[in-house]
Structures are given as C-alpha cells and as structure tokens.
Write an enzyme that holds these catalytic residues in place. Structure first.
Site, PDB file in Angstrom:
ATOM      1  CB  ALA A 117      -3.435 -35.517  74.350  1.00 10.29           C
ATOM      2  CE1 TYR A 149      -0.459 -34.746  82.537  1.00 12.64           C
ATOM      3  CE2 TYR A 149       1.765 -33.889  82.214  1.00 12.64           C
ATOM      4  CZ  TYR A 149       0.458 -33.999  81.801  1.00 12.64           C
ATOM      5  OH  TYR A 149       0.054 -33.372  80.636  1.00 12.64           O
TER       6      TYR A 149
HETATM    7  P1  NAD Z   1      -6.744 -28.121  79.532  1.00 15.75           P
HETATM    8  O1  NAD Z   1      -6.708 -28.320  81.002  1.00 15.75           O
HETATM    9  O2  NAD Z   1      -7.086 -26.781  79.028  1.00 15.75           O
HETATM   10  O3  NAD Z   1      -7.688 -29.209  78.851  1.00 15.75           O
HETATM   11  C1  NAD Z   1      -8.027 -30.432  79.426  1.00 15.75           C
HETATM   12  C2  NAD Z   1      -9.540 -30.516  79.398  1.00 15.75           C
HETATM   13  O4  NAD Z   1      -9.960 -31.799  79.885  1.00 15.75           O
HETATM   14  C3  NAD Z   1     -10.213 -29.476  80.278  1.00 15.75           C
HETATM   15  O5  NAD Z   1     -11.195 -28.779  79.541  1.00 15.75           O
HETATM   16  C4  NAD Z   1     -10.845 -30.287  81.415  1.00 15.75           C
HETATM   17  O6  NAD Z   1     -11.997 -29.684  81.939  1.00 15.75           O
HETATM   18  C5  NAD Z   1     -11.086 -31.608  80.713  1.00 15.75           C
HETATM   19  N1  NAD Z   1     -11.171 -32.755  81.610  1.00 15.75           N
HETATM   20  C6  NAD Z   1     -10.305 -33.110  82.585  1.00 15.75           C
HETATM   21  N2  NAD Z   1     -10.696 -34.230  83.193  1.00 15.75           N
HETATM   22  C7  NAD Z   1     -11.855 -34.614  82.590  1.00 15.75           C
HETATM   23  C8  NAD Z   1     -12.751 -35.691  82.777  1.00 15.75           C
HETATM   24  N3  NAD Z   1     -12.526 -36.615  83.715  1.00 15.75           N
HETATM   25  N4  NAD Z   1     -13.850 -35.764  81.988  1.00 15.75           N
HETATM   26  C9  NAD Z   1     -14.084 -34.827  81.035  1.00 15.75           C
HETATM   27  N5  NAD Z   1     -13.259 -33.786  80.806  1.00 15.75           N
HETATM   28  C10 NAD Z   1     -12.162 -33.676  81.582  1.00 15.75           C
HETATM   29  O7  NAD Z   1      -5.304 -28.557  78.998  1.00 15.75           O
HETATM   30  P2  NAD Z   1      -4.698 -28.539  77.522  1.00 15.75           P
HETATM   31  O8  NAD Z   1      -3.447 -27.766  77.609  1.00 15.75           O
HETATM   32  O9  NAD Z   1      -5.708 -28.174  76.525  1.00 15.75           O
HETATM   33  O10 NAD Z   1      -4.290 -30.081  77.388  1.00 15.75           O
HETATM   34  C11 NAD Z   1      -4.958 -30.991  76.530  1.00 15.75           C
HETATM   35  C12 NAD Z   1      -4.175 -32.295  76.504  1.00 15.75           C
HETATM   36  O11 NAD Z   1      -2.865 -32.071  76.042  1.00 15.75           O
HETATM   37  C13 NAD Z   1      -4.058 -32.988  77.864  1.00 15.75           C
HETATM   38  O12 NAD Z   1      -4.221 -34.364  77.687  1.00 15.75           O
HETATM   39  C14 NAD Z   1      -2.628 -32.685  78.278  1.00 15.75           C
HETATM   40  O13 NAD Z   1      -2.096 -33.686  79.098  1.00 15.75           O
HETATM   41  C15 NAD Z   1      -1.923 -32.621  76.949  1.00 15.75           C
HETATM   42  N6  NAD Z   1      -0.720 -31.784  76.987  1.00 15.75           N
HETATM   43  C16 NAD Z   1      -0.812 -30.411  76.950  1.00 15.75           C
HETATM   44  C17 NAD Z   1       0.370 -29.665  76.982  1.00 15.75           C
HETATM   45  C18 NAD Z   1       0.353 -28.154  76.926  1.00 15.75           C
HETATM   46  O14 NAD Z   1       1.431 -27.555  76.934  1.00 15.75           O
HETATM   47  N7  NAD Z   1      -0.783 -27.485  76.870  1.00 15.75           N
HETATM   48  C19 NAD Z   1       1.618 -30.293  77.050  1.00 15.75           C
HETATM   49  C20 NAD Z   1       1.652 -31.675  77.101  1.00 15.75           C
HETATM   50  C21 NAD Z   1       0.490 -32.406  77.048  1.00 15.75           C
END
Ligand code: NAD
Length: 322
Positions: A117, A149
């Site tokens: 991601a 980031y």
């Molecule tokens: P989210 O914060 O809900 O999910 C991220 C998850 O990773 C969380 O459950 C967190 O507890 C877990 N996590 C973080 N660090 C960790 C670690 N060291 N070990 C184990 N688990 C860990 O966010 P999301 O929106 O579901 O995002 C998921 C992915 O998508 C991420 O990589 C994010 O960068 C990417 N992303 C999301 C968006 C969006 O709009 N939601 C946009 C761009 C990119």
C-alpha cells in the site's frame, strides 16, 4: 488463497478481510492496534477462516511464521494520517520503511505474492492533474515533517519494485487516493469522518485552510474490490504501480456543506489555518486527482460508488456509534 494482511485490524484491512472471507479465502491478520481496533478484529473473529496476531510487523518471528503459511501478503500496516505523521515523524519513517523491508524479506523467503500500500501523497506538490503512475514526483523540503510520510512510502515502492526486479518476487504497488467509508476513524485527521461526527454533534465543522483545496473520495468497498482483483491477476500486474481512487473532485468547503445538508445539521462551518491544525509552515496540495486508466486496462476496475453513497454510509455508521 491464504492471505496475510498486515494492518488488517485497520480501516481498509477490515473491509478487505470481510470481502476475502466472503469469497472463501483464508485470512490471517497481523496488527499492533496502533491505529486499528480490537473491535474490528472481534467482528470477524468467529469466522472459521479468520485468524489474527496482535503484534508488530517488527516481530520477525511472528512475521516469519505468518508469511510461511501465506500465499499472498497485502501489506497495509503503516503509520497513517497527516496528524500522526506530523506529530510522530520518527515512528512514521521507522514503521513504514523498516516494516516494509521486513515484510518483503519474509515474502521473499516464502515466495508470497505481495501487494504494497502506497499513497497519493507521493505525488507531493505535483500540479499536473490527473496524476499518472509514471509522473515525476515532487516533494517539499525535508525540514517539513509532513513529507516524511510520502518519502517513506516512496522508499517502500522502491523496495518493492527492486524485490520484483532483482528477485522476481511478484510485487504490486497500489497508490491509494482518499479512501473513505464506514469504520474509518476521524482521530488522525481523516476529513470525512471528522466532518460527519462534528455535524451530527452540532459542533463546528472545521475546515483546515481556505477550503478551496479539492479531493476525490473513493468508497472503501471499491478500494478493496481493486485489491482482490489485483490479487487474482498477480502474473500480469507484478512489478507495476496502480492508482486506486475516484476521480470526481470536490472542494473541502463544498464537502463540509454537503455533510451538513445530508445530516440535516445546523452546525456552523469554521476555518482554521494549517499552521494551527498541523504545524507552522505546513504545506498542502490544492488538487489530488488520480488517472486510473492503468487499473482499468489491467483489472477493469474503476470507482463506482458516488460521494452521496459514501456520505450516507459514513453518516449511518457514525449515527449508530453516537
Ligand atoms: P489504518 O490506520 O486504519 O490501518 C493501518 C493499520 O496498520 C492499523 O490497524 C494499525 O494498527 C496497523 N499498524 C500500524 N503500524 C503497525 C506495525 N508496526 N505493526 C503492525 N501493525 C501496524 O489506515 P488505513 O486507512 O486502513 O490504511 C491502510 C494502508 O493504506 C496504509 O498503508 C496507508 O498508508 C494506506 N493509505 C490509506 C489511505 C486512505 O485514504 N485510507 C490513503 C492512502 C494510503
């Protein structure tokens, strides 16, 4: 298919888990619950094809065990959210870069199909919209921690594509644009759940900046449909980057007005400067529009749900919680 989802207790990971389970896949989740929630895991925990480990991706033993049982890894674990990134830049860099390095090393040991991601943030200050996957990427100064980031995710992309090129690992990079839907927390600066909560509570709906910046919002159900299609088309999509997002633009001010209308709220709109919301000198992008032609050509994917559907789903979810 046995799929390991790192960050699977988070917003996108929970929707992805549900979709994979519905179609008969086995799902294992690895999550340290830093921004994800136990509630998300508990909602799926009774399913016979679902398992979870509450641990950090930095735990090499656990990661190795889970990867050894997986056909595919969807790596979503990351430090997420502009607010969190600005407040804890060191953790952001460490989690995103070292975490992805560890996940790719485990994937290489067991030849797991891997989806990484990434984010539209990597387009940085680029102004030529819509953004295409092969565009140049233009970030701000390293003295502005918000760019850490994007830079960390860029390095993740390099690491993933290098593992593909050098070791033939089937890795695909997805650049998510703003993804929203039920279950997203507003705690880390995500705009839609934050606006909806404020409107439902009758509190000021607070816009950062002048509100004329635009965004495109993609329903999380559309997003996870793309991830599943990419898992199913590993051979054709490995070594590639795909934008995953919706392309209808809306200004943040218009979003605030629409949220107020759809919640039938009388909440006022307030404006605060970025410097107050985040940090002095904070830089934002005015527009962020994806070109998703490449995803359409590869997996026949495009975002289907409208902003109205997204807002109604988020409003129903937040209403139930309040
Ligand atoms: P989210 O914060 O809900 O999910 C991220 C998850 O990773 C969380 O459950 C967190 O507890 C877990 N996590 C973080 N660090 C960790 C670690 N060291 N070990 C184990 N688990 C860990 O966010 P999301 O929106 O579901 O995002 C998921 C992915 O998508 C991420 O990589 C994010 O960068 C990417 N992303 C999301 C968006 C969006 O709009 N939601 C946009 C761009 C990119």
């Amino acid at each position: 298919m046995n799929v390991l989802i790192t960050g699977g207790a988070g917003f996108i990971g929970t929707h992805l888990s549900r979709l994979l389970l519905e179609r008969g896949d086995h799902v294992a989740v690895l999550d340290n619950l830093s921004t994800g929630s136990l509630e998300n895991i508990q909602a799926l925990a009774g399913h016979p094809s679902y398992s979870f480990a509450i641990d950090d991706i930095a735990n090499a033993l656990v990661l190795d065990r889970l990867a050894s049982q997986a056909d595919a890894i969807v790596h979503l674990a990351a430090a997420v959210g502009v607010q969190l990134v600005v407040e804890r830049p060191t953790e952001t860099i460490e989690t995103n870069v070292l975490g992805t390095h560890a996940v790719l090393a485990a994937a290489r040991r067991y030849r797991c199909r891997t989806i990484l991601a990434s984010t539209s943030e990597v387009y940085g200050k680029g102004v030529r919209v819509p953004f295409r996957e092969d565009d140049d990427l233009l970030l701000g100064s390293t003295s502005r921690s918000r760019w850490s980031y994007a830079a960390s995710k860029m390095l993740d992309e390099f690491l993933g594509l290098a593992a593909h090129r050098q070791y033939g690992l089937p890795v695909t990079v997805v650049r998510f644009f703003n993804t929203v839907g039920p279950g997203q927390t507003g705690r880390y600066g995500m705009v839609v759940p934050r606006f909806v909560r404020s409107a439902l509570l009758g509190q000021p709906v607070t816009i950062y900046g002048d509100g004329q910046q635009t965004r495109c919002f993609c329903h999380v159900q559309d997003t996870v449909r793309a991830l599943v299609a990419l898992l199913d088309h590993g051979a054709e999509t490995s070594g590639e980057i795909y934008n995953i997002g919706a392309s209808d633009e809306i200004t943040i001010e218009h979003l605030a007005q629409t949220v107020i209308e759809r919640t039938e709220s009388s909440a006022p709109i307030a404006y605060i400067p970025y410097s107050e919301a985040y940090a002095p000198g904070f830089e934002d992008m005015r527009r962020r529009v994806p070109d998703t032609t490449k995803a359409y050509q590869a997996i026949h994917w495009r975002a289907e749900r409208t902003l109205a559907q997204i807002l109604d789903d988020v409003i129903a979810y937040e209403r139930a919680r309040l």
